[in-house]
Design a protein around this motif. Structure first.
Motif, PDB file in Angstrom:
ATOM      1  N   ASN A  71      24.526  95.241 -12.906  1.00  0.00           N
ATOM      2  CA  ASN A  71      23.205  95.168 -12.755  1.00  0.00           C
ATOM      3  C   ASN A  71      22.529  94.356 -11.898  1.00  0.00           C
ATOM      4  O   ASN A  71      21.210  94.218 -11.678  1.00  0.00           O
ATOM      5  CB  ASN A  71      22.475  94.973 -14.432  1.00  0.00           C
ATOM      6  N   VAL A  72      23.493  93.826 -10.966  1.00  0.00           N
ATOM      7  CA  VAL A  72      22.980  92.839  -9.972  1.00  0.00           C
ATOM      8  C   VAL A  72      22.999  93.272  -8.397  1.00  0.00           C
ATOM      9  O   VAL A  72      24.210  93.876  -8.504  1.00  0.00           O
ATOM     10  CB  VAL A  72      23.453  91.398  -9.995  1.00  0.00           C
ATOM     11  N   THR A  73      22.125  93.370  -7.559  1.00  0.00           N
ATOM     12  CA  THR A  73      22.170  93.547  -6.233  1.00  0.00           C
ATOM     13  C   THR A  73      22.509  92.374  -5.504  1.00  0.00           C
ATOM     14  O   THR A  73      21.548  91.436  -5.432  1.00  0.00           O
ATOM     15  CB  THR A  73      21.049  94.380  -5.507  1.00  0.00           C
ATOM     16  N   GLU A  74      23.353  92.108  -4.892  1.00  0.00           N
ATOM     17  CA  GLU A  74      24.034  90.996  -3.999  1.00  0.00           C
ATOM     18  C   GLU A  74      23.442  91.199  -2.611  1.00  0.00           C
ATOM     19  O   GLU A  74      24.099  92.250  -2.018  1.00  0.00           O
ATOM     20  CB  GLU A  74      25.204  90.504  -4.229  1.00  0.00           C
ATOM     21  N   ARG A  75      22.588  90.382  -2.150  1.00  0.00           N
ATOM     22  CA  ARG A  75      21.901  90.578  -0.563  1.00  0.00           C
ATOM     23  C   ARG A  75      23.057  89.628   0.306  1.00  0.00           C
ATOM     24  O   ARG A  75      23.452  88.474  -0.122  1.00  0.00           O
ATOM     25  CB  ARG A  75      20.733  90.094  -0.656  1.00  0.00           C
ATOM     26  N   VAL A  76      23.593  90.261   1.108  1.00  0.00           N
ATOM     27  CA  VAL A  76      24.415  89.375   2.228  1.00  0.00           C
ATOM     28  C   VAL A  76      23.742  89.221   3.633  1.00  0.00           C
ATOM     29  O   VAL A  76      23.153  89.954   4.088  1.00  0.00           O
ATOM     30  CB  VAL A  76      25.786  90.200   2.401  1.00  0.00           C
ATOM     31  N   LEU A  77      23.598  88.097   3.843  1.00  0.00           N
ATOM     32  CA  LEU A  77      22.751  87.687   4.809  1.00  0.00           C
ATOM     33  C   LEU A  77      23.596  87.094   5.989  1.00  0.00           C
ATOM     34  O   LEU A  77      24.764  86.514   5.901  1.00  0.00           O
ATOM     35  CB  LEU A  77      21.697  86.802   4.542  1.00  0.00           C
TER      36      LEU A  77
END
Length: 223
Positions: A71-77
């Protein structure tokens, strides 16, 4: 990712100079998420994410991808550049101006000229990036070892004459469609390998500073 990014806004400069955010920028040469960075720097993920959002808001980091984990969206920067330079534009009210004290044998005047170079080239890079165009630049970087002060003085005189002759040969004040280019030639003592702190620079012989500048009108934007 660019090799060098230019910071022109005072707000972005303030953000980038925060010690934690500076460390995050260094780590973000490789893509990371807030979770992976938190494990490296030893801070809560929420705090790291706050810093990342701040950096992103000022264009210092950019989104690479989003990963869905349950349920989590992990943002890669990733950092917008591998390294950054702060333009004097960010400190416009106190930016150095070589025209105020044109002492060409002063190391501080050379510093003012260098600051103007960073400002103008940074402006060109920013404008060119927005226009999707390259910037035509050229630079020479080398080292010369003088046997004596007299040799150094003779070198600077010959260099001045040679550059002046080239400028005279190619400069066309009335060329239709031509474009002015700034020419800067600088000479200064190389720092000794053992000089590692700013205060140690005082050990360098101040009397070796020689600067030469030959210029036309400055460029301020990429056409």
């Amino acid at each position: 990712m660019f090799e060098v990014g230019v910071i022109e806004e005072s707000g972005a400069a303030e953000v980038a100079l925060d010690p934690i955010r500076t460390r995050l920028l260094a780590l973000l040469v490789e893509p990371h998420s807030a979770t992976s960075l938190a494990a490296i720097v030893g801070l809560p993920r929420q705090k790291v994410n706050y810093h990342l959002r701040t950096l992103e808001a000022h264009g210092l980091v950019e989104l690479v991808e989003e990963r869905r984990k349950g349920n989590v969206t992990e943002r890669v920067l990733r950092a917008a550049a591998a390294s950054f330079v702060i333009s004097p534009t960010a400190l416009a009210a106190v930016a150095p101006d070589p025209a105020r004290s044109p002492d060409r044998l002063s190391a501080r005047w050379l510093l003012a000229v260098a600051a103007r170079l960073v400002k103008e080239v940074g402006t060109l890079i920013t404008g060119a990036a927005r226009a999707g165009k390259p910037v035509a630049t050229f630079a020479l970087d080398g080292t010369v070892r003088f046997a004596s002060a007299a040799d150094r003085a003779a070198f600077t005189q010959e260099l001045t004459a040679a550059v002046a002759a080239l400028v005279s040969r190619y400069h066309d004040e009335h060329a239709e469609g031509g474009r002015d280019h700034r020419v800067i030639v600088a000479l200064h003592p190389s720092l000794r390998p053992e000089v590692t702190r700013p205060m140690d620079a005082a050990a360098v012989d101040a009397d070796l500073d020689v600067q030469i500048e030959i210029q036309h009108r400055p460029e301020t934007k990429e056409s």
